[in-house]
Design an enzyme around this catalytic site. Structure first.
Site, PDB file in Angstrom:
ATOM      1  CG  ASP A 218      40.615  31.267  36.028  1.00  0.00           C
ATOM      2  OD1 ASP A 218      41.125  30.685  35.161  1.00  0.00           O
ATOM      3  OD2 ASP A 218      41.131  32.297  36.935  1.00  0.00           O
TER       4      ASP A 218
ATOM      5  CG  ASP B 172      43.697  29.058  32.592  1.00  0.00           C
ATOM      6  OD1 ASP B 172      42.439  29.359  33.230  1.00  0.00           O
ATOM      7  OD2 ASP B 172      44.546  30.039  32.633  1.00  0.00           O
TER       8      ASP B 172
END
Ligand SMILES: *[C@@H]1O[C@H](CO)[C@@H](O)[C@H](O)[C@H]1NC(C)=O
Length: 437
Positions: free
Chosen positions: A68, A266
């Site tokens: 992440d 992201d």
């Protein structure tokens, strides 16, 4: 689908974060070999996430961590004891008198400005992170050893801080990621990458190459930066994200009226999200261009917008010819473009329909942000260079681990020649691969 951008920071940091010039490191990892490579598993569909195996503790135990770049803190589901944990591939991490106290600067960095409570110095450091998909993790910070095999052949086991999460909330219980936690790769102080770089072990650079066929690789350090072929965009330093500023959208090689989209990269997000307005405009562009060549498949609930052909699509290859490429062209930057082939914004579902993998961010509370998720990061080498405050990308073959033997000293080129099966055989605890040099 997952969306691991931090909501907390989305809402508060934007207003309050001041510009912090990059600090000079006390020690600086120098020279070749101070990198770590991890094979990646997972895919965009049907799994919805990519993960690496990381060994933690003494003796080290393996954990699957969701990659992440939209958040900083790494955390594991934790037997502290666990109040609420989701089913995980490995047994829960057990803390062993290794709590970090609230006095630790890392603890302060986790909490927003003015939001850091430390009544007694020996108090534990609590954390809570809320993600944009309404999932969250609550726990305490601990410190433990992370044995890492560096590209120079040495194994070093630094003590790194991470979250021991004993209360995880998830919204969509039907599609839980089957992981032990999250690997936060943001540029904040609490990220393990920042910790490694402040110890002088590696440069503050992280890169990933996520394959459209599933799998890929992730690396820390700057040994894998090619000398050329990478398009770089400076990071907007006032934001707590890999935020690259506004871009205009081109459709099929033509300019559109979708302009000035603030872009964030992201890897914790499965799909790509546009602001409501941009999303609506894009859907109508695509629909207009399809001109009823494909029928709506409203019965397919995999994603909000799906189409069917005259017969079911077997793979994305069957469907792409109906769609045009998109380009994000960054404004205030010459020739900085991010190309989205149809493979980078469409999936073919188990029902044989093709669905749009760009979603309406307004519906999930992303506000003015446009989040570039895994679907659009596939088959590219993507490098987040926190040393030079920039993000770069280049098309790449992510099915092969970088082979250091290839061109030692003259920089690395992708695709690397390596055995095809290698990626699946190698486990991070045992890089037999590197010792062949
Ligand atoms: C290899 O790199 C690591 C991390 O930077 C470093 O700690 C170690 O001393 C290096 N080993 C050798 C033999 O240079």
């Amino acid at each position: 689908m997952y969306l691991k951008a931090l909501v907390f920071f989305l809402l508060t940091w934007i207003a309050t974060a001041a510009y912090h010039p990059p600090k000079k490191q006390a020690k600086s990892a120098k020279g070749f070999g101070s990198s770590v490579v991890f094979p990646v598993s997972g895919n965009v569909y049907p799994k919805g996430y990519y993960y690496v195996t990381i060994s933690i503790g003494q003796p080290p135990k393996p954990y699957f961590l969701d990659i992440d770049t939209g958040s900083d803190l790494t955390w594991l589901q934790c037997d502290a004891p666990c109040k609420k944990c989701t089913p995980s591939p490995h047994s829960l991490y057990k803390p062993n008198k290794n709590l970090i106290t609230c006095l630790d600067p890392l603890c302060a960095s986790l909490h927003g400005p003015g939001d850091h409570n430390c009544p007694a110095p020996q108090e534990q450091c609590d954390y809570q992170i809320d993600y944009a998909d309404h999932g969250s993790s609550l726990g305490v910070l601990v410190k433990d050893s992370f044995p890492l095999k560096f590209t120079n052949g040495s194994t070093v086991a630094p003590q790194l801080a991470f979250g021991c999460g004993y209360n995880q909330e998830v919204l969509d219980t039907a599609h839980l990621p089957y992981t032990d936690g999250v690997l936060g790769l943001g540029s904040g102080k609490s990220s393990i990458l920042t910790q490694l770089s402040s110890m002088g072990l590696t440069r503050n650079v992280v890169g990933h190459c996520l394959s459209g066929q599933g799998g890929g690789f992730l690396f820390f350090g700057d040994d894998f930066l090619p000398n050329s072929g990478i398009v770089w965009k400076p990071i907007l330093s006032q934001l707590k994200y890999y935020s690259l500023g506004p871009a205009d959208l081109q459709f099929g090689g033509r300019a559109t009226n979708i302009k000035g989209l603030p872009i964030v990269f992201d890897s914790g997000s499965t799909f790509t999200y546009f602001t409501s307005q941009a999303y609506e405009a894009l859907v109508s562009l695509i629909k207009g261009d399809l001109n009823r060549k494909l029928k709506d498949a409203v019965e397919d609930k995999s994603l909000p917008v799906c189409w069917k052909g005259t017969k079911p699509f077997k793979s994305i290859r069957d469907a792409v010819s109906y769609f045009k490429p998109l380009v994000l062209s960054f404004t205030n930057a010459k020739n900085v473009q991010f190309h989205l082939q149809p493979e980078s914004y469409l999936i073919v579902t188990e029902h044989g329909n093709v669905c749009l993998g760009i979603l309406n961010g307004g519906e999930v509370g992303l506000g003015n942000f446009n989040v570039i998720g895994d679907i659009s990061l596939q088959d590219k080498l993507v490098i987040y260079d926190n040393e030079r405050q920039r993000v770069g990308w280049a098309p790449a073959n992510c099915n092969r681990l970088p082979n250091m033997d290839r061109d030692y000293g003259e920089g690395f080129r992708l695709p690397y020649a390596a055995d095809d099966g290698l990626l699946k055989e190698i486990c991070p605890a045992n890089f037999g691969f590197w010792s062949n040099r």
